[in-house]
Structures are given as C-alpha cells and as structure tokens.
Design an enzyme around this catalytic site. Structure first.
Site, PDB file in Angstrom:
ATOM      1  N   THR A   1       0.803  -1.228   0.000  1.00  0.00           N
ATOM      2  CA  THR A   1       0.000   0.000   0.000  1.00  0.00           C
ATOM      3  C   THR A   1       0.836   1.279   0.000  1.00  0.00           C
ATOM      4  O   THR A   1       0.651   2.161  -0.842  1.00  0.00           O
ATOM      5  CB  THR A   1      -0.946   0.005   1.215  1.00  0.00           C
ATOM      6  OG1 THR A   1      -1.882  -1.059   1.063  1.00  0.00           O
ATOM      7  CG2 THR A   1      -1.693   1.322   1.333  1.00  0.00           C
TER       8      THR A   1
ATOM      9  N   HIS B   1      -1.047  -9.458  -0.461  1.00  0.00           N
ATOM     10  CA  HIS B   1      -0.400  -8.870  -1.636  1.00  0.00           C
ATOM     11  C   HIS B   1       1.037  -8.561  -1.272  1.00  0.00           C
ATOM     12  O   HIS B   1       1.473  -8.818  -0.144  1.00  0.00           O
ATOM     13  CB  HIS B   1      -1.142  -7.600  -2.070  1.00  0.00           C
ATOM     14  CG  HIS B   1      -1.378  -6.657  -0.929  1.00  0.00           C
ATOM     15  ND1 HIS B   1      -0.485  -5.672  -0.579  1.00  0.00           N
ATOM     16  CD2 HIS B   1      -2.404  -6.577  -0.039  1.00  0.00           C
ATOM     17  CE1 HIS B   1      -0.952  -5.009   0.472  1.00  0.00           C
ATOM     18  NE2 HIS B   1      -2.108  -5.544   0.833  1.00  0.00           N
TER      19      HIS B   1
ATOM     20  N   ASP C   1      -4.145   0.439  -5.480  1.00  0.00           N
ATOM     21  CA  ASP C   1      -2.702   0.339  -5.308  1.00  0.00           C
ATOM     22  C   ASP C   1      -2.146  -1.026  -5.687  1.00  0.00           C
ATOM     23  O   ASP C   1      -0.978  -1.151  -6.050  1.00  0.00           O
ATOM     24  CB  ASP C   1      -2.313   0.675  -3.869  1.00  0.00           C
ATOM     25  CG  ASP C   1      -3.179  -0.042  -2.841  1.00  0.00           C
ATOM     26  OD1 ASP C   1      -4.145  -0.724  -3.237  1.00  0.00           O
ATOM     27  OD2 ASP C   1      -2.901   0.092  -1.634  1.00  0.00           O
TER      28      ASP C   1
END
Length: 408
Positions: free
Chosen positions: A73, A347, A241
């Site tokens: 992020t 992620h 993002d």
C-alpha cells in the site's frame, strides 16, 4: 453621457467579458484522484456495480494498473503521488529500516508517518501548490507529512473510522466553496475492500459487499458533484494500489529451517522478505537460501532485477527473498499464530503477476469515452495529473506518452 464616453464604456465591458471568457477557457478543469485500496483489476466482475459501470461507459478503463514492487500500500500510493519508483522516492516497503538513521518506519507509527524526512521526491500536491494551485488530500500516503517543508492547503490526519460519505462531503466543500482556499486538485482514499480481502479472501461475500459499498460511494460522489456544479468540468481518476491473492495454510516457507537465524541482524517479513545478515555472514546466508530455493527466489541486493527498481536505496536489506504467488515466508514463532488466524488473502508479490494488478478508471472532459486500453504502470499517473492541470512536473520516472491513449 456623450457618444464617445458611451463607446469607451461599452468597449471596456466587451474587453472585460472577453477576458473573463478567456480565463474560463484557459483555466484547467479540477482533478479528483480516488483510491480504493486492494481493489483488484477484475473486481468489477465479482458483483453488480452500476455506478462504476456508468463511469466505464462514459470514460476510459485500463485492463489493469501495474503496481511498483513490492506491491504494498504505502510504496504504491507514494509512487502514484510522485511518479517515482521506490528506489528513487525512498518508499521501499510498508515497514522499513534506515541504517543511516538507525530508525524504523512503520505504517502505524504516527511519529514516523508524519515525519517528512522519510519521503523523498516531490508529491503531486507540492508540485501543484508550488505553481499556484490549491490542493486538498483526504488521506493519501505522505500528505500528513511536511515534505519539502510543505503541506497541501487542506489535509486530514488518517482516520479509518471516518464514514465514506463524510469524506466525500468534506472534499466537496474544499472543491466547491468560493474563496482563496478552494482547491483545484483533491484526493479520496478508502481501505474497506482491502481489509475485507485480507480477512475473508478474494471471492468472499464480504469482499463483494465491500465492492458494492465502494460502488454506492461513487454514486453518492456523482450526486454531490452534480449538485455543486463540478461533475461536467472535473477529471476523475479512480485507482487502486494493488491486487490480492488468496493464501493457503499449506503454502509455507519456513525460513528458520533453511538458515541459522542467529546469523541475521534483522528480518523484514512479507512476500518480499528482506534479510540483513550479521557482518561476515552474508555469503553463508545467501548460499543456504540459494541451495534450498523452492517456491521463492533469492537475490543479493545488487543482483535484484532492474525491473524491480529497488536495489539502489540504502533501506533495502542485503538479501531479498521473493515468494511465489500465494506463499508465505515465516518462522516457527510466527507459524502457529499464522495458521490459527490465517489471513485469507494478501499482496506484496512480484508486480508482474496479474493477480497483483489494480484497477484504473478515468472520467471527465479530458478523457475518452467508452474506451478500454491496455495495462500501464502507476508511476505514469503523476505525469498525467500534471498534464491535466497544466503544470510542470518535477523530475520523475513516468512518461505522459505512456498514458496519452487515455486522452481525447
């Protein structure tokens, strides 16, 4: 009043009106940048999204937005803001250690988050403010810090509990109110989709409901912009993002079973795990990792692939492990807690992975209508915003040529 005086007054009025019209024509439309954290490139396919669909129909959509690596992020929001890769803006991870300062940056450490020394490069709000425009940031990485000794005209300290509609209402006041502090550029940020993805997985009902809430917010935004006369003359850029991938309890890489952890000074965990060996132990640690290389790739810092744009910064550890998609790197102390609490998705993986790609939609007077374009890297958005605002960008890694296909 004689005829000569009347003609002079009439001519002055005509010239004044022409000047006003000229100013209206040359003043660029406002720009609004909206981020839905963790909104994958294919999330519009998961449920009904009438408001997003209307934006796509009347705007332009990319097949995917390629994040910077690591696909986390903070690095990606700051890359979007500066047009710089992590090695050039200093944001190499959500959590990072600076060996020069012997200090840690952690995203929940308010003192660090608000300290401008961590943020290199020039964010878009500084670029615009330096050139006479006003900006307002409703939560964006870096906007709470005094970067280059500057801040946006309006900014808010991050508050995850602030209702979504209240965020929109505040930004609408910034953009619509007459006065010296009316903003030309603003941002909005939402974390709901990301948090539900982490907790419940990418195909969960919770994620689908979060997508619907995001869609409802876009409907509310449109309604408020129309009410305030902003809809037809504002360029809206909607991004995320990174994407998200589901995890599994059987896809584990036990670091402590590969190397002697006593040979490490520190480990920065994640899909990209950074290992700082103790002095004199780098080659031993690296060779042990290399000999057991399975479901991950290991690199010495200087050998990191150029496409990661990561190795030329002191905050990157000397050895980097990159887990294969869906795998988790951990040790014995963390494994039990991980399996019990098992986050369903995450992620941070290789940004070449399709699952890590985010989404992108643009709508407004500058953008094409009803078009779908190929994917592109998010670092180009900084150049795009400068083009929309008629400003001169600071040095950056992006290129307007890479996103001209979006424009009319």
């Amino acid at each position: 009043m004689n005829r000569s005086t009347f003609l002079i007054i009439l001519l002055s009025v005509v010239i004044g009106l022409a000047s006003c019209n000229s100013e209206q024509q040359t003043h660029p439309p406002k720009t609004l940048l909206v981020s839905f954290d963790g909104f994958g490139h294919n999330y519009l396919e998961k449920t009904d999204t009438p408001n997003f669909d209307a934006l796509v129909t009347n705007g332009v959509q990319a097949e995917g937005l390629i994040p910077v690596f690591p696909s986390k992020t903070f690095p990606n929001h700051y890359a979007i803001a500066t047009g710089l890769y992590p090695e050039n803006n200093g944001f190499v991870n959500n959590t990072m250690y600076d060996p020069k300062w012997e200090e840690w940056y952690r995203i929940r450490d308010r003192e660090a988050v608000e300290d401008g020394k961590w943020y290199e490069g020039e964010p878009i709000w500084n670029t615009l403010e330096k050139q006479g425009l006003k900006t307002g940031t409703m939560f964006w990485v870096g906007s709470e810090a005094d970067i280059q000794g500057m801040r946006p005209t309006h900014w808010k300290t991050y508050d995850g509990d602030m209702p979504g509609k209240a965020r929109i209402d505040t930004v609408m006041k910034w953009m619509a109110n007459a006065g010296d502090e009316t903003v030309d550029f603003a941002t909005l940020y939402y974390s709901d989709v990301d948090s539900k993805g982490h907790r419940y997985g990418t195909d969960s009902d919770s994620v689908k409901q979060a997508i619907k809430r995001a869609d409802n917010l876009m409907g509310y935004l449109k309604e408020q912009m129309k009410e305030k006369g902003l809809w037809t003359n504002t360029n809206i850029i909607i991004v995320s993002d990174h994407g998200m991938v589901d995890l599994s309890a059987d896809k584990l890489i036990r670091l402590d079973e590969i190397i002697d952890m006593d040979n490490t000074e520190r480990v920065n965990w994640g899909p990209m795990t950074g290992i700082q060996p103790k002095e004199g132990k780098q080659e031993e640690v690296y060779q042990m990792l290399k000999s057991a290389e399975e479901n991950y790739r290991v690199y010495k810092k200087e050998d990191l692939p150029e496409r990661y744009h990561l190795k030329n910064h002191r905050r990157v550890e000397d050895i980097i492990m990159v887990a294969d998609l869906g795998y988790t790197i951990l040790d014995e102390d963390y494994q039990e807690d991980f399996v019990e609490s098992l986050p369903r998705a995450t992620h941070g993986y290789d940004n070449n992975e399709k699952a890590m790609q985010a989404f992108f939609i643009a709508h407004g007077p500058a953008f094409k209508q009803g078009e779908k374009v190929g994917n592109f890297q998010n670092i180009h958005i900084y150049e795009l915003i400068n083009h929309l605002m008629g400003t001169e960008p600071a040095p950056n890694d992006g290129s307007l040529d890479s996103v001209k296909v979006l424009l009319k």
